[in-house]
Structures are given as structure tokens and as C-alpha cells.
Design a protein around this motif. Structure first.
Motif, PDB file in Angstrom:
ATOM      1  N   GLY A 123     -10.455 -60.613   3.900  1.00 42.10           N
ATOM      2  CA  GLY A 123      -9.736 -61.170   5.041  1.00 42.10           C
ATOM      3  C   GLY A 123     -10.681 -61.526   6.173  1.00 42.10           C
ATOM      4  O   GLY A 123     -11.904 -61.370   6.044  1.00 42.10           O
ATOM      5  N   PRO A 124     -10.137 -61.993   7.262  1.00 44.61           N
ATOM      6  CA  PRO A 124      -8.699 -62.181   7.515  1.00 44.61           C
ATOM      7  C   PRO A 124      -8.158 -63.469   6.908  1.00 44.61           C
ATOM      8  O   PRO A 124      -8.856 -64.473   6.812  1.00 44.61           O
ATOM      9  N   GLY A 125      -6.878 -63.398   6.508  1.00 47.33           N
ATOM     10  CA  GLY A 125      -6.156 -64.575   6.048  1.00 47.33           C
ATOM     11  C   GLY A 125      -5.030 -64.894   7.007  1.00 47.33           C
ATOM     12  O   GLY A 125      -4.642 -64.079   7.838  1.00 47.33           O
TER      13      GLY A 125
ATOM     14  N   TYR B 251     -10.740 -67.257  10.432  1.00 46.49           N
ATOM     15  CA  TYR B 251     -10.040 -66.922   9.193  1.00 46.49           C
ATOM     16  C   TYR B 251     -10.869 -67.329   7.984  1.00 46.49           C
ATOM     17  O   TYR B 251     -11.657 -68.281   8.032  1.00 46.49           O
ATOM     18  N   LYS B 252     -10.659 -66.609   6.894  1.00 43.85           N
ATOM     19  CA  LYS B 252     -11.388 -66.863   5.658  1.00 43.85           C
ATOM     20  C   LYS B 252     -10.492 -67.350   4.530  1.00 43.85           C
ATOM     21  O   LYS B 252     -10.982 -67.717   3.470  1.00 43.85           O
ATOM     22  N   GLY B 253      -9.173 -67.322   4.751  1.00 43.19           N
ATOM     23  CA  GLY B 253      -8.249 -67.771   3.725  1.00 43.19           C
ATOM     24  C   GLY B 253      -6.918 -68.144   4.326  1.00 43.19           C
ATOM     25  O   GLY B 253      -6.568 -67.713   5.437  1.00 43.19           O
ATOM     26  N   LEU B 254      -6.145 -68.949   3.590  1.00 45.90           N
ATOM     27  CA  LEU B 254      -4.813 -69.350   4.014  1.00 45.90           C
ATOM     28  C   LEU B 254      -3.811 -69.005   2.926  1.00 45.90           C
ATOM     29  O   LEU B 254      -4.038 -69.276   1.741  1.00 45.90           O
ATOM     30  N   GLN B 255      -2.695 -68.411   3.331  1.00 48.85           N
ATOM     31  CA  GLN B 255      -1.555 -68.225   2.438  1.00 48.85           C
ATOM     32  C   GLN B 255      -0.661 -69.441   2.615  1.00 48.85           C
ATOM     33  O   GLN B 255      -0.239 -69.756   3.729  1.00 48.85           O
TER      34      GLN B 255
ATOM     35  N   VAL C 202      -7.748 -70.045  -0.878  1.00 51.81           N
ATOM     36  CA  VAL C 202      -6.300 -69.808  -0.955  1.00 51.81           C
ATOM     37  C   VAL C 202      -6.099 -68.322  -1.213  1.00 51.81           C
ATOM     38  O   VAL C 202      -6.619 -67.789  -2.196  1.00 51.81           O
ATOM     39  N   THR C 203      -5.359 -67.641  -0.338  1.00 50.07           N
ATOM     40  CA  THR C 203      -5.111 -66.209  -0.552  1.00 50.07           C
ATOM     41  C   THR C 203      -4.003 -66.013  -1.581  1.00 50.07           C
ATOM     42  O   THR C 203      -4.154 -65.272  -2.539  1.00 50.07           O
ATOM     43  N   GLU C 204      -2.878 -66.643  -1.357  1.00 46.52           N
ATOM     44  CA  GLU C 204      -1.728 -66.649  -2.270  1.00 46.52           C
ATOM     45  C   GLU C 204      -0.892 -67.881  -1.965  1.00 46.52           C
ATOM     46  O   GLU C 204      -0.995 -68.472  -0.882  1.00 46.52           O
TER      47      GLU C 204
ATOM     48  N   PRO D 245      -6.183 -54.441  -3.747  1.00 48.53           N
ATOM     49  CA  PRO D 245      -7.012 -55.478  -4.369  1.00 48.53           C
ATOM     50  C   PRO D 245      -6.938 -56.856  -3.725  1.00 48.53           C
ATOM     51  O   PRO D 245      -7.547 -57.795  -4.232  1.00 48.53           O
ATOM     52  N   GLY D 246      -6.190 -57.017  -2.625  1.00 46.90           N
ATOM     53  CA  GLY D 246      -5.938 -58.365  -2.122  1.00 46.90           C
ATOM     54  C   GLY D 246      -6.419 -58.629  -0.715  1.00 46.90           C
ATOM     55  O   GLY D 246      -7.354 -58.013  -0.211  1.00 46.90           O
ATOM     56  N   TRP D 247      -5.699 -59.562  -0.077  1.00 45.08           N
ATOM     57  CA  TRP D 247      -6.040 -60.067   1.243  1.00 45.08           C
ATOM     58  C   TRP D 247      -5.214 -59.401   2.339  1.00 45.08           C
ATOM     59  O   TRP D 247      -4.043 -59.071   2.132  1.00 45.08           O
ATOM     60  N   ALA D 248      -5.809 -59.264   3.502  1.00 46.90           N
ATOM     61  CA  ALA D 248      -5.082 -58.906   4.721  1.00 46.90           C
ATOM     62  C   ALA D 248      -4.735 -60.215   5.427  1.00 46.90           C
ATOM     63  O   ALA D 248      -5.618 -60.910   5.948  1.00 46.90           O
ATOM     64  N   VAL D 249      -3.440 -60.568   5.437  1.00 49.94           N
ATOM     65  CA  VAL D 249      -2.989 -61.885   5.883  1.00 49.94           C
ATOM     66  C   VAL D 249      -2.108 -61.748   7.122  1.00 49.94           C
ATOM     67  O   VAL D 249      -1.092 -61.040   7.093  1.00 49.94           O
ATOM     68  N   LEU D 250      -2.487 -62.398   8.194  1.00 50.48           N
ATOM     69  CA  LEU D 250      -1.662 -62.412   9.394  1.00 50.48           C
ATOM     70  C   LEU D 250      -0.403 -63.239   9.174  1.00 50.48           C
ATOM     71  O   LEU D 250      -0.477 -64.402   8.748  1.00 50.48           O
TER      72      LEU D 250
END
Length: 350
Positions: free
Chosen positions: A6-8, A36-40, A75-77, A294-299
Motif C-alpha cells: 500500500g497505500p491503495g 498512492y501505489k495502487g488503485l482499486q 491494480v489492487t483489486e 496477503p493484500g493491499w491496504a486501500v483507502l
């Protein structure tokens, strides 16, 4: 041990008609500039992604990945919150939820449900093409109008609602299993899956399906007065997605958990921007590290007071500061002593 990624940022609340919120490329550049490092990515009506194409075309999926990668993002999810809602809708909510479906399906609940079911299956395949391990969605709800037992519920009503929910979701979960992707339900009031007890009911209905998982969002637990730290201890093996969202619960002499039909700003329980609420994120991130999430921390930004752009800017820093870079070794390794089985037995007096 594993460090959370993260952060996503979940972009559903930010998409709009004006730059930088009007295209995926513009949003990616804006989010990257904030740290940010990823987008949901939402996939419902009006989103930036066509699931029918994504499920069948690797080139299309690679293009989406490339748009984000050009800005240093991943892409986070994918998200099908709106479509998942439509897998199961009580007739009392038909009119309100019709806006989640294509205009051609409105007023036709059966066709709408079939469309939503297919959307979830497409999302599973699209997620696999993008190399994603988890997917974010809602369960929908058949029993929500009966959440408070007055008048007394007839025997078997809730059991039949969850049996039907299981019948509708089991074939979808099978496609997720075939695709190698976990289907993570956001436990959320308004959904039949809104706490640990309802998730357990659902798991029985789908035969403990290996792909049925949880999107953990502590804000919804605080507003229900659930032990959100203990929840991680109990269900961590099924937690595959993580929405980092703050909230506060300030009951008073006038209103409490149910909110008295007040607007969000006047409710005892309100969503807040990160750091402005009451949630113990230090405790949450510690438990996520402990259990090797195992995943992303997404705001997911939702706040009754603060401007969304300020919430997004502050949120990236907040998440980055809370991610625990896990230790590669035990803190007391410096005092470790080499021993063999014979020496250990001697120390025990054996």
C-alpha cells in the motif's frame, strides 16, 4: 512474515466529469502524485472498465495495467459492489437499486439479477487476466428488512433467506475458484452479510466454499459496536481485502446505533477521514502484520465533514505511516545459543 502492500485508493467516490477525475489515466496521475501505489477499480455502470471485454481480452487487461504502470501504480483489486448488491434484492428495494443496473434492465428484477450474476463471473475472469488474487464485492440482501425481530419473524425466514443466498452465490464462487481468485464480501449494513454471525451463516449455505472471503472495513464494525480487533483474531484466515476507513460513534440522549433517520452529519455513528475518527489503526495494522495479511491496504474515503481531496491527500500519508515493515528476524536473536538435542536434555536434567 509479510509486509502489507500500500497505500491503495478505491476510486469509486472520486470519479467524475472534470479532470483529473474524468479518465483512468488522469486519476492514476493524480493518485500517484499523492503517494498512492495502487488503485482499486470499480466496474459498475459508468466506470472506466468494460467487464465483458476484460473477461475475454488479455490485450485489454494489459492496456489497463499499462495505464496505471505508466504512473508507477498497480491494480489492487477490481470491485463489483454495485453488481453484487443486485445478485439479491428484496422487492422493497427494487426501485432504489434499479439505478445500479443498465437502463434497459430497470423494472425487470429477474433480468437484472441474471445480469448481475454474469457480471460477477466476468469479474472473476477479468481479475485472473490481471493477475489479481482477490476481488471486492457486496453480497446483496433478501433478509435485511427483517434485521430487527419486530414483529416476531416467522420460523425459518432467515434460514430460507441464507439458503437462497447460497444458491445464488455458489455458482459464482465456483467461477472464482476456477479463476484462482478470492471473492471478498464487504461486511456492511444493508447487506445480508454484515457481521461475523451472518458471514458464518453464509459459509454454511455455500458449504464453506474456499473462495468465500471477507473485505475487512473496521468503520462498519465500529458503527455496529463490534469488536473490530477481535474480529481479525477470529476471521483472519478469510480476510483477503482491506478498506482503511475511519469512523466515530458518539451516542447521545437523542440517537444511537440506528441513527433516527438523520443525515450522516447528524448521526451518532459517522464515517470520517483517516485519523479524524476513533478507530485504533495501530492495533489493526499490528494484527494484519501478525497474521500476514496477503493484500493491499486501500483507502475508501467517506466523510461527513472533510473535502474528499483533502481526505485522499492525508489518507495516503496515514496509511504509509501505519504500514508495518515486518522484521526479518526475532528481536532477541542476538542472544541465541546453538544447542543440540543432548545439551537440551542436559539442561532439563534428563
Amino acid at each position: 512474515m509479510k509486509t502489507i502492500t500500500g497505500p491503495g485508493l478505491f476510486i469509486a467516490q472520486f470519479m467524475g466529469k472534470e479532470a483529473p477525475f474524468d479518465t483512468l489515466d488522469n486519476m492514476a496521475g493524480w493518485a500517484a502524485a499523492l503517494g498512492y501505489k495502487g488503485l482499486q477499480l470499480p466496474t459498475g455502470v459508468g466506470s472506466f472498465i468494460d467487464l465483458e471485454i476484460a473477461a475475454e481480452s488479455q490485450d485489454y487487461c494489459d492496456e489497463i495495467i499499462g495505464v496505471l504502470a505508466a504512473h508507477g501504480l498497480a491494480v489492487t483489486e477490481l470491485s463489483t459492489h454495485l453488481q453484487g448488491q443486485l445478485v439479491a434484492v428484496h422487492p422493497a428495494y427494487d426501485t432504489l437499486f434499479d439505478s445500479f443496473a443498465p437502463e434497459s434492465l430497470r423494472g425487470n428484477p429477474i433480468a437484472r439479477q441474471h445480469w448481475a450474476t454474469n457480471q460477477l463471473k466476468l469479474a472473476a475472469r477479468a481479475s485472473a487476466r490481471m493477475g489479481l488474487r482477490a476481488h471486492a464485492t457486496f453480497s446483496g440482501a433478501l433478509a435485511w428488512p427483517y434485521v430487527y425481530p419486530w414483529p416476531q419473524r416467522p420460523a425459518g425466514l432467515i434460514e430460507e433467506a441464507f439458503a437462497e443466498l447460497g444458491r445464488r452465490w455458489s455458482p459464482i464462487l465456483d467461477v472464482f475458484d476456477d479463476s484462482g481468485v478470492d471473492c471478498a464480501y464487504e461486511l456492511h449494513p444493508g447487506e445480508d452479510l454484515h457481521d461475523g454471525a451472518t458471514f458464518e451463516r453464509f459459509m454454511k449455505a455455500v458449504g464453506d466454499h474456499p473462495r468465500a472471503s471477507i473485505l475487512y472495513d473496521p468503520s462498519h464494525f465500529l458503527l455496529q459496536q463490534i469488536d473490530y480487533l477481535g474480529f481479525i483474531d477470529r476471521y483472519h484466515q478469510r480476510i483477503k481485502c482491506f478498506h482503511v476507513k475511519d469512523a466515530e460513534f458518539l451516542p447521545n440522549a437523542r440517537t444511537g446505533v440506528y441513527g433516527g433517520y438523520e443525515n450522516w452529519i447528524d448521526r451518532a455513528g459517522r464515517f470520517r477521514s483517516l485519523g479524524d475518527g476513533q478507530i485504533d489503526f495501530g492495533g489493526i495494522f499490528s494484527k494484519m502484520a501478525q497474521y500476514e495479511f496477503p493484500g493491499w491496504a486501500v483507502l475508501e474515503w467517506e466523510c461527513a465533514l472533510k473535502h474528499p481531496e483533502d481526505g485522499a491527500r492525508e489518507g495516503a500519508i496515514f496509511i504509509q505511516d501505519h504500514i508495518i515493515r515486518v522484521t526479518p528476524h526475532a528481536f532477541d536473536d542476538f542472544a541465541a545459543a546453538d544447542m543440540d538435542a543432548r545439551a537440551n536434555r542436559a539442561l532439563l536434567g534428563l
